[in-house]
Design a protein around this motif. Structure first.
Motif, mmCIF file in Angstrom:
data_model
loop_
_atom_site.group_PDB
_atom_site.id
_atom_site.type_symbol
_atom_site.label_atom_id
_atom_site.label_comp_id
_atom_site.label_asym_id
_atom_site.label_seq_id
_atom_site.Cartn_x
_atom_site.Cartn_y
_atom_site.Cartn_z
ATOM 1 N N TRP A 143 0.805 -1.360 0.045
ATOM 2 C CA TRP A 143 -0.010 0.085 -0.087
ATOM 3 C C TRP A 143 0.942 1.046 0.023
ATOM 4 O O TRP A 143 0.626 2.199 -0.648
ATOM 5 C CB TRP A 143 -0.970 0.022 1.211
ATOM 6 N N THR A 168 -7.322 4.175 -0.701
ATOM 7 C CA THR A 168 -5.775 3.578 -0.477
ATOM 8 C C THR A 168 -5.082 4.484 0.254
ATOM 9 O O THR A 168 -4.458 3.897 1.434
ATOM 10 C CB THR A 168 -5.075 3.140 -1.993
ATOM 11 N N VAL A 171 -5.953 4.191 4.069
ATOM 12 C CA VAL A 171 -5.576 3.135 4.732
ATOM 13 C C VAL A 171 -4.175 2.968 5.350
ATOM 14 O O VAL A 171 -3.837 2.938 6.578
ATOM 15 C CB VAL A 171 -5.685 1.615 3.821
ATOM 16 N N ASN A 175 -2.954 3.578 9.543
ATOM 17 C CA ASN A 175 -2.258 2.201 10.209
ATOM 18 C C ASN A 175 -0.945 2.662 10.355
ATOM 19 O O ASN A 175 -0.365 3.507 9.846
ATOM 20 C CB ASN A 175 -2.386 1.063 9.170
ATOM 21 N N ARG A 267 -8.639 -8.449 3.066
ATOM 22 C CA ARG A 267 -8.887 -7.246 3.318
ATOM 23 C C ARG A 267 -8.473 -6.729 4.479
ATOM 24 O O ARG A 267 -8.864 -6.770 5.660
ATOM 25 C CB ARG A 267 -10.423 -7.146 3.403
ATOM 26 N N GLU A 269 -7.622 -3.852 5.611
ATOM 27 C CA GLU A 269 -8.229 -2.734 5.974
ATOM 28 C C GLU A 269 -9.185 -3.053 7.105
ATOM 29 O O GLU A 269 -9.883 -2.119 7.856
ATOM 30 C CB GLU A 269 -8.637 -1.896 4.855
ATOM 31 N N THR A 270 -9.667 -4.367 7.206
ATOM 32 C CA THR A 270 -10.552 -4.694 8.350
ATOM 33 C C THR A 270 -9.887 -5.490 9.364
ATOM 34 O O THR A 270 -8.773 -6.116 9.067
ATOM 35 C CB THR A 270 -11.731 -5.360 7.754
#
Length: 305
Positions: A143, A168, A171, A175, A267, A269-270
């Protein structure tokens, strides 16, 4: 250390060579077909384009040190690098005396010419294994490679971002980015480089590599082929196949939409996606630990020049 010698007759070693060639062709033939038609695959081309080992080199079967190959077909290897005619003492010690033409790996020449590669492999394998594995990166390196990317410098122009550019970027910003692998970090966009909590470089690579890292575990293939032909080709292919599966999972967790290519997303992002990622990562780390030890033992068995 005195190297034990054994021999393989023409039929026995050619059977192993044919099995290796078939194993390689499973991966190499589709890649070569795509290349000839100017097609790309974001997952399955990677090991042949990112790493320097070419399909033809990978397809060559090597028994490793201490193996005398007999039969007329063995003499072809005298045209290959690091092979020579077996001497009478080696023929006697291996039990191949009287079986006709015979060749063996020129291990003395190999360790003289590849000393730096051997030394580096010994260090990187040992130090990586000695560190605790880290499982908190969640594949965010991919990413960071497209974070706020310049529209004129898209990394993979034929792929779509699953969450779009803004999604994108979000995210990445929401994080923690903590990549320890220089050969992933060096592809970050300029805007993402400063977000990484670590500062991996080529110079500190020996001190940064850790056994939870997907890319460090993929690189077992690199250390293996760099020591070819002084490693059995079966071990090189074991590393290749692990790297192949790691690459697939790495791209499933990437920001790209690869569903149409047959790779459903992880995923990250979850919370559920992060848990899936770590489960895969732990499994690969366990497999890599076994291969890393096999490589370390093989490297340590090589004589000192």
């Amino acid at each position: 250390m005195t190297l034990a010698l054994n021999s393989l007759t023409d039929g026995a070693w050619q059977e192993r060579a044919a099995a290796h060639h078939s194993r390689v062709n499973r991966y190499a033939k589709p890649y070569l077909a795509r290349r000839s038609s100017n097609q790309k695959h974001p997952v399955e081309d990677f090991l042949f384009t990112y790493y320097t080992q070419k399909p033809g080199q990978l397809a060559r079967w090597h028994p490793g040190p201490g193996v005398v190959l007999t039969g007329a077909a063995a003499t072809e290897r005298l045209n290959w690098k690091f092979y020579r005619t077996a001497d009478d003492g080696e023929l006697t010690a291996s039990g191949a005396l009287g079986e006709g033409p015979a060749v063996v790996l020129d291990l003395e020449k190999f360790v003289l010419q590849r000393k730096d590669a051997i030394d580096f492999a010994r260090i990187i394998l040992g130090r990586t294994a000695a560190r605790p594995a880290q499982f908190g990166c969640f594949g965010l390196h991919e990413w960071a490679m497209v974070y706020r990317q310049d529209a004129n410098a898209v990394r993979h122009e034929y792929l779509q971002l699953r969450l779009g550019s803004e999604g994108t970027d979000t995210v990445v910003e929401e994080n923690r980015i903590r990549c320890s692998h220089f050969d992933a970090y060096r592809f970050y966009t300029p805007q993402a480089s400063g977000l990484n909590e670590l500062a991996p470089t080529r110079e500190n690579q020996r001190e940064m590599e850790q056994p939870g890292c997907l890319h460090a575990n993929m690189d077992l293939y690199k250390w293996a082929y760099k020591l070819s032909p002084a490693l059995p080709s079966e071990l090189v292919m074991d590393c290749f196949e692990l790297s192949w599966r790691v690459r697939a999972m790495d791209m499933q967790a990437s920001p790209y939409d690869l569903a149409e290519w047959g790779y459903p997303p992880i995923r990250i992002e979850t919370s559920a996606g992060k848990a899936d990622y770590v489960a895969y990562q732990r499994g690969f780390a366990a497999e890599a630990a076994v291969l890393r030890e096999r490589l370390r033992v093989a490297v340590d068995a090589l004589p000192t020049p």
